[in-house]
Motif scaffolding. Structure first.
Motif, mmCIF file in Angstrom:
data_model
loop_
_atom_site.group_PDB
_atom_site.id
_atom_site.type_symbol
_atom_site.label_atom_id
_atom_site.label_comp_id
_atom_site.label_asym_id
_atom_site.label_seq_id
_atom_site.Cartn_x
_atom_site.Cartn_y
_atom_site.Cartn_z
ATOM 1 N N SER A 241 -11.883 5.903 9.149
ATOM 2 C CA SER A 241 -10.940 5.436 10.566
ATOM 3 C C SER A 241 -11.660 4.494 11.127
ATOM 4 C CB SER A 241 -10.515 6.524 11.456
ATOM 5 O OG SER A 241 -9.683 7.461 10.809
ATOM 6 N N ASN B 295 -9.812 -4.172 10.723
ATOM 7 C CA ASN B 295 -8.435 -4.555 11.013
ATOM 8 C C ASN B 295 -8.698 -5.669 12.256
ATOM 9 O OD1 ASN B 295 -7.142 -3.202 9.371
ATOM 10 N ND2 ASN B 295 -5.916 -1.802 10.606
ATOM 11 N N GLY C 168 -11.886 1.163 9.369
ATOM 12 C CA GLY C 168 -10.467 0.464 8.938
ATOM 13 C C GLY C 168 -10.321 -0.141 10.414
ATOM 14 N N PHE C 169 -10.554 0.353 11.492
ATOM 15 C CA PHE C 169 -10.158 -0.107 12.545
ATOM 16 C C PHE C 169 -11.045 -1.477 12.855
ATOM 17 C CE2 PHE C 169 -10.616 -0.466 17.353
ATOM 18 C CZ PHE C 169 -9.503 -0.150 17.793
HETATM 19 C C1 LIG Z 1 -5.291 -1.110 9.797
HETATM 20 O O1 LIG Z 1 -3.939 -1.930 9.410
HETATM 21 C C2 LIG Z 1 -3.336 -1.187 8.370
HETATM 22 C C3 LIG Z 1 -2.155 -2.326 8.072
HETATM 23 O O2 LIG Z 1 -1.735 -2.619 9.306
HETATM 24 C C4 LIG Z 1 -2.733 0.061 8.831
HETATM 25 O O3 LIG Z 1 -1.899 0.651 7.934
HETATM 26 C C5 LIG Z 1 -3.921 0.835 9.262
HETATM 27 O O4 LIG Z 1 -3.271 2.076 9.906
HETATM 28 C C6 LIG Z 1 -5.012 0.336 10.314
HETATM 29 N N1 LIG Z 1 -5.725 1.047 10.281
HETATM 30 C C7 LIG Z 1 -6.565 1.415 11.495
HETATM 31 C C8 LIG Z 1 -7.689 2.283 11.622
HETATM 32 O O5 LIG Z 1 -6.016 0.930 12.626
#
Ligand SMILES: *[C@@H]1O[C@H](CO)[C@@H](O)[C@H](O)[C@H]1NC(C)=O
Ligand SMILES: *[C@@H]1O[C@H](CO)[C@@H](O)[C@H](O)[C@H]1NC(C)=O
Length: 356
Positions: free
Chosen positions: A165, A172, A168-169
């Motif tokens: 997480s 992003n 990913g954050f």
């Molecule tokens: C990052 O972006 C993707 C695509 O928009 C999304 O599916 C994902 O949940 C996001 N991840 C986080 C941890 O914010």
């Protein structure tokens, strides 16, 4: 209650091992171990307490894991001098603390001495993680931290949920691959998570300070004794408990595997009698890795680090650097007043080899 007393003994052992009482720290702000108390969360976040007063910008973020935990993260987007590096985008660095610590722990020394601010001043975009259950990450979508259900996790969940997480954050937000820095338990979850391929597309390099993978050579017999007594009890009540049990299982069994629920429980959780093993050798061989460890660190024992290096022996040797500091102990890597000269400058140099 035996479970509790064993827990306390094991907890104290870890604390004793990591907090060397005769070391001089750069500051008296804060203390380790406070994360596991039932203290009410502070009103101010880490930014307000220990970053912005020193003239740095700092953003508070909240990241939700797939199992509903809400983690706080702090971002120091630039150094005190501010500005961009000749228009170049700053590279993100994710800093992951270890056990009995949190994001705050990195910031206990002065701005000239602590890792996050040194990295920010060297032109990096710094992100500080706080794992579930630590003082600033005590929220959940519906679970109440005062209830045992909230604490039903071990470091497996940090591997499966927390780390993906936060990666990913940051990915992003920055659109760039990430330099990872883990200390202590932060190395274990990094090593295992990267070996499972969770962050393959998001990871630029990995720095492991006081790597913990094998812990079979833990020098202090007391810890082993406590670990044995503790594992025998098998009735984990809270998560801090479950996480410590999982670590104690590693001390006892000398393998890096998922939480052992016993044969019946394992069949239910994993469909097999034994917990699945994490195969550290699966870490991509071309991943740039910097390892730094100390000679006075019973938690990241020299022989255990040797076992870890065995697992990495197929690694592209031009991508793997190992530093050994014979006079360094576990906490010196985060709080040593000379850590900048001995370790942090080496990290900056290591990153600079992988700028593109
Ligand atoms: C990052 O972006 C993707 C695509 O928009 C999304 O599916 C994902 O949940 C996001 N991840 C986080 C941890 O914010
Ligand atoms: C671990 O991974 C390595 C490299 O991918 C492989 O050669 C080895 O057989 C694996 N070990 C186990 C026990 O699966």
């Amino acid at each position: 209650m035996q479970v509790m007393s064993s827990l306390v003994v094991l907890g104290l052992c870890f604390l004793f091992l990591v907090v060397k009482p005769d070391r001089a720290y750069g500051s008296s702000r804060g203390s380790l171990g406070r994360n596991n108390g039932a203290a009410a969360p502070a009103v101010d976040g880490i930014c307000a307490i220990s970053v912005t007063p020193y003239g740095y910008k700092c953003q508070e973020h909240e990241v939700q894991t797939d199992d509903g935990y809400i983690l706080s993260m702090q971002r120091i987007p630039e150094g005190r001098a501010g500005g961009s590096m000749g228009g170049q985008k700053k590279q993100p660095v994710l800093i992951q603390h270890g056990i009995f610590a949190d994001g705050f722990t990195w910031l206990m020394n002065s701005p000239e001495q602590n890792l996050p601010m040194i990295l920010a001043d060297n032109g990096f975009d710094v992100w500080i993680a706080n794992t579930r259950g630590t003082q600033f990450s005590r929220k959940h979508v519906f679970l109440d931290p005062a209830r045992p259900e909230y604490w039903d996790w071990s470091w497996d969940e940090l591997v499966t949920y927390d780390l993906p997480s936060v990666f990913g954050f940051v990915f992003n937000h920055t659109g760039q691959k990430i330099h990872y820095i883990g200390h202590s338990l932060g190395t274990l979850i990094g090593l295992t998570s990267f070996s499972e391929g969770h962050q393959a597309e998001q990871l630029k390099s990995a720095t492991f300070l006081c790597p913990i993978a094998y812990v079979s050579h833990l020098k202090t017999k007391l810890v082993r004794l406590a670990a044995k007594a503790f594992v025998g009890d098998h009735e984990p009540q809270s998560t801090a408990t479950k996480n410590l049990v999982h670590l104690a299982q590693s001390v006892r069994d000398g393998v890096i595997q998922k939480y052992d629920y016993g044969e019946e429980g394992n069949r239910k959780h994993y469909g097999e009698a034994k917990p699945p093993v994490y195969n550290i050798s699966n870490i991509p061989r071309d991943l740039p890795i910097f390892i730094s460890h100390g000679g006075l660190d019973p938690l990241s024992d020299v022989e255990d680090v040797g076992l870890l290096l065995e697992l990495l022996k197929q690694h592209d040797e031009t991508k793997l650097s190992v530093q050994f500091l014979k006079d360094y102990a576990h906490l010196d890597f985060i709080m040593g007043v000379n850590a900048k000269d001995l370790v942090y400058n080496q990290i900056v140099q290591f990153f600079s080899k992988y700028q593109q």
